[in-house]
Design a protein around this motif. Sequence first.
Motif, mmCIF file in Angstrom:
data_model
loop_
_atom_site.group_PDB
_atom_site.id
_atom_site.type_symbol
_atom_site.label_atom_id
_atom_site.label_comp_id
_atom_site.label_asym_id
_atom_site.label_seq_id
_atom_site.Cartn_x
_atom_site.Cartn_y
_atom_site.Cartn_z
ATOM 1 N N ASP A 1 0.870 -1.168 0.000
ATOM 2 C CA ASP A 1 0.000 0.000 0.000
ATOM 3 C C ASP A 1 0.915 1.228 0.000
ATOM 4 O O ASP A 1 1.454 1.620 1.036
ATOM 5 N N TRP A 2 1.113 1.828 -1.174
ATOM 6 C CA TRP A 2 2.080 2.908 -1.326
ATOM 7 C C TRP A 2 1.655 4.172 -0.579
ATOM 8 O O TRP A 2 2.519 4.931 -0.123
ATOM 9 N N GLY A 3 0.383 4.413 -0.437
ATOM 10 C CA GLY A 3 -0.072 5.571 0.334
ATOM 11 C C GLY A 3 0.323 5.443 1.797
ATOM 12 O O GLY A 3 0.846 6.386 2.401
ATOM 13 N N ALA A 4 0.097 4.253 2.353
ATOM 14 C CA ALA A 4 0.489 4.009 3.744
ATOM 15 C C ALA A 4 2.008 4.063 3.890
ATOM 16 O O ALA A 4 2.525 4.549 4.899
ATOM 17 N N LEU B 1 4.096 5.927 2.139
ATOM 18 C CA LEU B 1 4.498 7.336 2.105
ATOM 19 C C LEU B 1 4.199 8.020 3.441
ATOM 20 O O LEU B 1 5.043 8.749 3.979
ATOM 21 N N ARG B 2 3.012 7.761 3.990
ATOM 22 C CA ARG B 2 2.663 8.354 5.289
ATOM 23 C C ARG B 2 3.635 7.887 6.378
ATOM 24 O O ARG B 2 4.094 8.689 7.197
ATOM 25 N N ARG C 1 -0.270 -2.093 7.699
ATOM 26 C CA ARG C 1 -1.081 -1.579 6.588
ATOM 27 C C ARG C 1 -0.283 -1.550 5.284
ATOM 28 O O ARG C 1 -0.813 -1.862 4.223
#
Length: 187
Positions: A67-70, A72-73, A169
């Motif tokens: 999950d690249w969004g997770a 990055l966060r 995640r």
Amino acid sequence: MNPTTVAPAPRAHRRAWPHPVLSLLLAASWVLLNRSVAPAHLLWALLLGWGVPYLLRPWLDAAGRVDWGAALRLTLVVLWDIVVANVTVARLTLGPLQRVQPAWVYVPLASDHARVNALLASIITMTPGTVSAVVDEEQRRLLVHVLNTDDPAALVADIKVRYEAPLLRVFRVGDGNTGQPLDDRSA
């Protein structure tokens, strides 16, 4: 098909590019190390980026879904925590040493996922003031040395919330909050 399920990548693609992210990182590293985008360096970057993961694929785990969004966060949180920890450690080391309360703390692991646990140990070690010493896979816990803490339980809770849950995640292990395996819930 469950809407949260992602179709697997085509088999031919996986055979040709078994680890696309690793390929990209190797190619970028080659270009950066050579400090040149000359055609010869780009060709070598392409060959290394494809060839090394291709030749090592029998020894590398299958590339999992991320999950690249997770990711990055989590990266932003870790970078922020490194900056804050540097300031905190500087204040501690430049101030009176009586204030320092070192401790060894066990952090229970929510998952037996090797990448999650290895990255958790690495993140803890990269953050000034903490060092992960042992990943105990049998007892599913991580031994951490912390330079200064007055509340070890709060430190453990903070590690689990700030780093472990996001890592779960990122690698889609469990529900990302409790580490429990996901069931086949319909969304």
